[in-house]
Design a protein around this motif. Structure first.
Motif, PDB file in Angstrom:
ATOM      1  N   HIS A 254       0.811  -1.222   0.000  1.00 31.91           N
ATOM      2  CA  HIS A 254       0.000   0.000   0.000  1.00 31.91           C
ATOM      3  C   HIS A 254       0.848   1.278   0.000  1.00 31.91           C
ATOM      4  CE1 HIS A 254      -3.164  -2.828   0.610  1.00 31.91           C
ATOM      5  NE2 HIS A 254      -2.576  -3.264   1.700  1.00 31.91           N
TER       6      HIS A 254
ATOM      7  N   GLN B 232       3.800   1.977   1.069  1.00 29.89           N
ATOM      8  CA  GLN B 232       4.683   2.296   2.193  1.00 29.89           C
ATOM      9  C   GLN B 232       5.791   1.256   2.212  1.00 29.89           C
ATOM     10  OE1 GLN B 232       3.331   4.054   5.620  1.00 29.89           O
ATOM     11  NE2 GLN B 232       2.796   5.465   4.020  1.00 29.89           N
TER      12      GLN B 232
ATOM     13  N   ASN C 203      10.064  12.280  10.071  1.00 29.38           N
ATOM     14  CA  ASN C 203       9.045  11.697  10.949  1.00 29.38           C
ATOM     15  C   ASN C 203       7.821  12.599  11.076  1.00 29.38           C
ATOM     16  OD1 ASN C 203       8.129   9.634  12.620  1.00 29.38           O
ATOM     17  ND2 ASN C 203       8.806  10.726  14.453  1.00 29.38           N
TER      18      ASN C 203
ATOM     19  N   LYS D 243       2.225  12.508   5.063  1.00 29.19           N
ATOM     20  CA  LYS D 243       2.335  11.801   3.797  1.00 29.19           C
ATOM     21  C   LYS D 243       1.326  10.669   3.694  1.00 29.19           C
ATOM     22  CE  LYS D 243       5.956   9.441   6.211  1.00 29.19           C
ATOM     23  NZ  LYS D 243       5.778  10.100   7.493  1.00 29.19           N
TER      24      LYS D 243
ATOM     25  N   TYR E 217       1.722   8.149   0.969  1.00 29.93           N
ATOM     26  CA  TYR E 217       2.603   7.028   0.625  1.00 29.93           C
ATOM     27  C   TYR E 217       4.047   7.449   0.871  1.00 29.93           C
ATOM     28  CZ  TYR E 217      -1.554   5.725  -2.079  1.00 29.93           C
ATOM     29  OH  TYR E 217      -2.829   5.438  -2.475  1.00 29.93           O
TER      30      TYR E 217
ATOM     31  N   TYR F  62      15.644  -0.637  12.756  1.00 31.97           N
ATOM     32  CA  TYR F  62      14.460  -0.369  13.576  1.00 31.97           C
ATOM     33  C   TYR F  62      14.004   1.089  13.373  1.00 31.97           C
ATOM     34  CZ  TYR F  62      11.514   0.291  17.648  1.00 31.97           C
ATOM     35  OH  TYR F  62      10.457   0.596  18.461  1.00 31.97           O
TER      36      TYR F  62
ATOM     37  N   GLY G  62      10.571   2.493  11.691  1.00 31.70           N
ATOM     38  CA  GLY G  62       9.733   3.380  12.516  1.00 31.70           C
ATOM     39  C   GLY G  62       9.217   4.582  11.731  1.00 31.70           C
ATOM     40  N   LEU G  63       9.965   4.983  10.717  1.00 31.97           N
ATOM     41  CA  LEU G  63       9.515   6.124   9.896  1.00 31.97           C
ATOM     42  C   LEU G  63       8.396   5.713   8.959  1.00 31.97           C
ATOM     43  CD1 LEU G  63      12.881   7.789   8.854  1.00 31.97           C
ATOM     44  CD2 LEU G  63      11.138   8.766  10.308  1.00 31.97           C
TER      45      LEU G  63
ATOM     46  N   LYS H  30       6.467   2.656   9.182  1.00 34.68           N
ATOM     47  CA  LYS H  30       5.351   2.011   9.874  1.00 34.68           C
ATOM     48  C   LYS H  30       5.686   1.903  11.351  1.00 34.68           C
ATOM     49  CE  LYS H  30       2.331  -1.365   7.760  1.00 34.68           C
ATOM     50  NZ  LYS H  30       2.260  -2.742   7.306  1.00 34.68           N
ATOM     51  N   PRO H  31       5.479   2.954  12.107  1.00 31.29           N
ATOM     52  CA  PRO H  31       5.823   2.869  13.522  1.00 31.29           C
ATOM     53  C   PRO H  31       5.033   1.743  14.182  1.00 31.29           C
ATOM     54  CG  PRO H  31       4.678   4.930  13.020  1.00 31.29           C
ATOM     55  CD  PRO H  31       4.913   4.247  11.735  1.00 31.29           C
ATOM     56  N   GLY H  32       5.731   0.941  14.965  1.00 34.98           N
ATOM     57  CA  GLY H  32       5.032  -0.140  15.652  1.00 34.98           C
ATOM     58  C   GLY H  32       5.144  -1.463  14.944  1.00 34.98           C
ATOM     59  N   GLN H  33       5.640  -1.465  13.721  1.00 33.04           N
ATOM     60  CA  GLN H  33       5.752  -2.709  12.964  1.00 33.04           C
ATOM     61  C   GLN H  33       6.661  -3.706  13.703  1.00 33.04           C
ATOM     62  OE1 GLN H  33       4.239  -3.863  10.429  1.00 33.04           O
ATOM     63  NE2 GLN H  33       5.501  -5.603   9.851  1.00 33.04           N
TER      64      GLN H  33
ATOM     65  N   GLY I  22       7.310  -3.368  17.001  1.00 31.64           N
ATOM     66  CA  GLY I  22       7.034  -3.182  18.432  1.00 31.64           C
ATOM     67  C   GLY I  22       7.849  -2.039  19.009  1.00 31.64           C
TER      68      GLY I  22
ATOM     69  N   GLN J   7       6.858  -7.179   5.304  1.00 34.73           N
ATOM     70  CA  GLN J   7       5.641  -6.341   5.197  1.00 34.73           C
ATOM     71  C   GLN J   7       5.962  -4.874   4.926  1.00 34.73           C
ATOM     72  OE1 GLN J   7       3.304  -7.076   8.718  1.00 34.73           O
ATOM     73  NE2 GLN J   7       3.615  -9.254   8.509  1.00 34.73           N
TER      74      GLN J   7
END
Lengths: 293, 590
Positions: free
Chosen positions: B108, B110, B224, B228, B230, B247, B251-252, B254-257, B259, B287
């Motif tokens: 999608h 990203q 950050n 945006k 995409y 990491y 984080g930029l 998909k933050p949390g991807q 953990g 991903q």
């Protein structure tokens, strides 16, 4: 829908007639203006050679016009930039006026009798809108809808409009009946109609997108644990929702005012008891609507 | 403006802002009714501007055709760019198409594009950008890149994708241009940063994204905070020294991807460079990141064939060479490392042409002490008297065998002019390509070279993104000491799109410093046949880069004997090779 026909119609409207220089390969002498409209301000007029078949295009060094090709895209973009607003009408003579008169008289007379004092021809207004509905979320779907709204009643037409009867051009302004519904209202009604159609469709994609969004949101909250009140978190959450929340965007691509015939009769209606009254009836043969004026 | 197309002043799709007229929820579906298109219709109606019914009907058919095209699952951009790519010689590789499709349909929009060097990340990004633009999903685009790559991006987008992007020069440009290329360093400074942060971008592309590996830097904070839809991040080295870099990059996007950092460390880091649970990590990375590798058989490059040509200097030339070298050494020992740069230049020039040495020496004289001045003046006088140029003689003999176009590289303008003089005198058509030319002139020279001239004599190894794949002969009249510059030279012709083997002719003057350089670059690190683009990662890893020349000069100054010099160069080569192995065996890839 034929790409070939669209391309030939496009050149015809530009005043050019492509010449088939050999079977399947055409040439058209495009002037500076046309080339600039197609390829940008630096382009110059030239002999545009094109074909719809890849092998022929490659063999003759012609430009290929096929789905996705550069030349087809430039033509589509140019054409889509035109025809934002237009107008057409259905002339009165396409309807059998004596038949309409007879029917109106019969309906108005009831058990009594009625006769026509005066009659006149008018035009009612319909708004034809080309709407694009785009789904947002995980899937990017798009559908186009042609919606016609009666500008007298503000109703979206549920029946098929007789587009085949339309003729280009406007009608004398004094014959046009004032619209009762604003264009904005008409647009909103048309858009609401389209969204209704979408909501009746398969909604599994909405559930899928919501599921994905919830999953991503959970990850984001974990990442920002203890910092969920920060502006940064809010911005990221907004960005995430903007990207994944299932939604439908509806926009108008183009519109046309359609003038349709109205037959106006000033009648004397004599009831069974012998009482006479004068009334004016307006008949819309498209919607088959009769209303007292 | 064409009289038939009054509407073309506003391109399609229209540029209006996407204001919303009404918004409501229908079940779980959020419905937005946009004002823009309708507003334009009303405006036309008020002005009583009606298009003909025929154009209206044609436009409706065009709408339907365009919508049908947009529904196709494949890449529209491939068909759209086919003819352009045939003209420019771009061949899309299977892995590039696959990557673009995955980014659009699965990730999608990203993603971190982390292909190994030389596999065409820019093409992938351009393909994704074009696809999104064709589908009407992207309009406002920002490309952030290191300053030295701005023009390269501009040319790549223009030549390969037909996109005339804007280049950021003033604060006004941020809002004006739809597709803008800007330097990351500029963007992070005020007043630019505030403007950039206030704009909502449809697509953000960040080249050399490994520069964002540290989350405490201003660059990281800026990216950050950008709004945006995409985002594409391009880097060949998502991990250089520490898994935390990876990491941070993710984080930029998909933050949390992965953990929180604590849980990432616990779950996936054995130590700084070694991951735990590589399979699980790979699944999570898949991903958000796409990494194509060479050994997967993604691309087959043509061969580089090296031809060293040893040129023996004449007795007079040899004598002058030794005197200049002695002058450099004595001055180097006295002056120390602070004034190393002019000496490096002089030592390199003496292997190129005496004309170049004379010009530099003349400039240096202004800063020389009384004692050195006399020696320099005498040297200058003798330099002017040397009429022979054995290297140019060899070059003439070499080019006489060529039946095709060739690029002749030299480091110095004086040498460039002399080479051109000699070749023109011999009846060849030559062109000069150097840093004094404007962008337009460079394009024009490239065009002339492609169509008319036989030889291009260039001092510019970088060439600002101009590629010469139509030519497969490279002559190095002199050798740059820094392998990066050599790679840039060869990279002008030997890159994706080159269909023939590339022949590299190196003119090496016998018994000079050039022989040692050739020993290091060719024999030890096999520079000429190494993997395209790999060197920048290595030098970055070793923290060398611009200081590479100084390292070499130090070796020459500190050691007299040939064996000693070679032993030192062996040490340097060893460092480069082990660094390369380390990069290749990046353990995080699982």
């Amino acid at each position: 829908m034929s790409i070939r026909q669209l391309v030939f119609d496009f050149f015809a409207l530009c005043g050019h007639r492509p010449i088939e220089v050999c079977p399947g390969v055409w040439q058209v002498k495009a002037d500076d203006g046309l080339m600039q409209a197609l390829d940008g301000w630096r382009a110059q007029g030239r002999l545009l050679q094109f074909s719809f078949q890849r092998d022929l295009a490659e063999a003759y060094g012609a430009e290929l016009i096929s789905p996705g090709s550069y030349r087809l895209n430039t033509i589509l973009r140019l054409v889509q930039g035109q025809g934002l607003l237009s107008q057409a009408h259905i002339p009165h003579h396409l309807f059998h006026e004596p038949g309409i008169r007879k029917r109106v008289l019969a309906e108005c007379a009831g058990t009594g009798r009625a006769y026509v004092l005066t009659s006149s021809a008018h035009f009612g207004q319909y708004l034809q809108l080309e709407l694009s509905a785009q789904a947002r979320g995980l899937q990017k779907k798009e559908s186009l809808h042609t919606i016609v709204v009666n500008l007298s009643s503000g109703e979206v037409l549920k029946f098929a409009f007789p587009f085949h009867l339309l003729q280009a051009g406007s009608v004398p302004t004094e014959q046009i009946r004032r619209r009762k519904c604003s264009l904005k209202q008409a647009y909103l009604k048309a858009a609401a109609h389209v969204s209704e159609l979408w909501s009746q469709d398969d909604q599994s994609w909405v559930e899928q997108a919501l599921g994905k969004m919830a999953e991503e949101e959970k990850k984001l909250r974990e990442f920002y644990q203890g910092r969920t009140s920060t502006a940064e978190f809010t911005a990221k959450l907004q960005e995430l929702r903007g990207r994944l929340h299932p939604g439908l965007s509806i926009r108008a691509l183009r519109g046309a005012i359609l003038f349709t015939p109205l037959f106006r009769y000033r009648l004397v209606v004599v009831s069974a008891s012998g009482r006479e009254r004068v009334c004016t009836v307006m008949y819309d043969p498209i919607a088959n609507l009769r209303e007292l004026d | 403006m064409h009289p038939l197309f009054p509407q073309t002043t506003s391109a399609w799709p229209p540029k209006d802002t996407a204001a919303v007229l009404q918004e409501y929820c229908l079940g779980k579906l959020q419905v937005q009714i946009e004002a823009a298109g309708f507003g334009r219709i009303v405006k036309e109606l008020r002005a009583r501007r009606f298009d003909t019914w025929e154009w209206y009907q044609l436009a409706r058919r065009a709408d339907r055709l365009a919508a049908a095209q947009n529904q196709t699952q494949g890449l529209l951009a491939l068909e759209h760019l086919r003819e352009r790519w045939q003209e420019t010689g771009v061949i899309p590789y299977e892995h590039q198409i696959r990557t673009a499709e995955r980014v659009i349909h699965e990730l999608h929009g990203q993603a971190i594009l982390a292909d190994e060097v030389g596999l065409g990340k820019t093409i992938e990004a351009g393909l994704i950008l074009t696809e999104y633009m064709l589908r009407g999903l992207v309009k406002k685009v920002l490309i952030l890149t290191p300053a030295n790559l701005i023009w390269q991006w501009y040319y790549e987008l223009y030549e390969k994708f037909g996109l005339a992007a804007g280049i950021q020069r003033t604060p006004w440009d941020w809002t004006y241009a739809d597709v803008l290329i800007a330097s990351l360093d500029t963007a992070k400074r005020e007043p630019h940063a505030s403007i950039v942060k206030s704009i909502v971008y449809d697509l953000l592309i960040i080249d050399e994204a490994h520069k964002l590996k540290n989350s405490s830097t201003a660059s990281y904070r800026l990216v950050n905070s950008l709004q945006k839809k995409y985002c594409l991040m391009l880097t060949a080295t998502p991990v250089q020294n520490d898994l935390k870099e990876l990491y941070n990059l993710i984080g930029l996007i998909k933050p949390g991807q992965l953990g929180s950092y604590q849980s990432f460390k616990r779950r996936f880091m054995a130590d700084k460079r070694t991951p735990k649970n590589p399979r699980e990590l790979r699944q999570l990375l898949d991903q958000v990141m796409i990494r194509n590798r060479r050994e997967e058989g993604t691309v087959r490059f043509t061969e580089r064939i090296v031809h060293p040509i040893i040129v023996a200097l004449g007795p007079r030339e040899q004598e002058i060479y030794l005197r200049v070298s002695e002058f450099i050494k004595s001055r180097g020992r006295r002056a120390g490392p602070s004034s190393m740069l002019p000496l490096i230049t002089l030592q390199r020039e003496v292997c190129s042409s005496f004309l170049a040495v004379a010009l530099t020496l003349e400039k240096m004289m202004a800063s020389l002490a009384e004692a050195e001045l006399a020696e320099a003046a005498a040297l200058l006088k003798d330099l002017a008297e040397v009429k022979q140029n054995s290297k140019c003689d060899a070059l003439e003999r070499l080019v006489a065998q060529f039946s095709d176009k060739a690029i002749i590289f030299t480091e110095y303008r004086a040498s460039q002019e002399y080479i051109r003089y000699r070749l023109e005198r011999a009846g060849y058509r030559t062109l000069a390509f150097d840093g004094s030319l404007s962008r337009g002139q460079k394009q024009w020279v490239r065009h002339l070279f492609q169509r008319e001239a036989q030889f291009l004599v260039s001092t510019e190894s970088g060439g600002e993104g101009l590629n010469f794949q139509f030519c497969n002969l490279v002559v190095n009249f002199d050798l740059p000491w820094n392998p990066m510059r050599l790679e840039q030279r060869i990279g002008r012709v030997h890159r994706l799109g080159q269909m023939r083997d590339v022949h590299i002719y190196n003119l090496i003057t016998k018994d000079t410093v050039e022989e040692h350089i050739m020993y290091l670059l060719h024999k030890k690190i096999n520079m000429f046949e190494s993997i395209i683009g790999e060197l920048d990662a290595i030098l970055l890893h070793l923290n060398l880069g611009k200081s590479f020349e100084s390292e070499i000069m130090k070796i020459f100054l500190e050691h007299e004997e040939r064996e000693q010099i070679q032993a030192q160069l062996d040490g340097l080569a060893e460092k480069i090779l082990s660094s390369r192995d380390e990069i290749r065996a990046a353990s995080w890839e699982g």
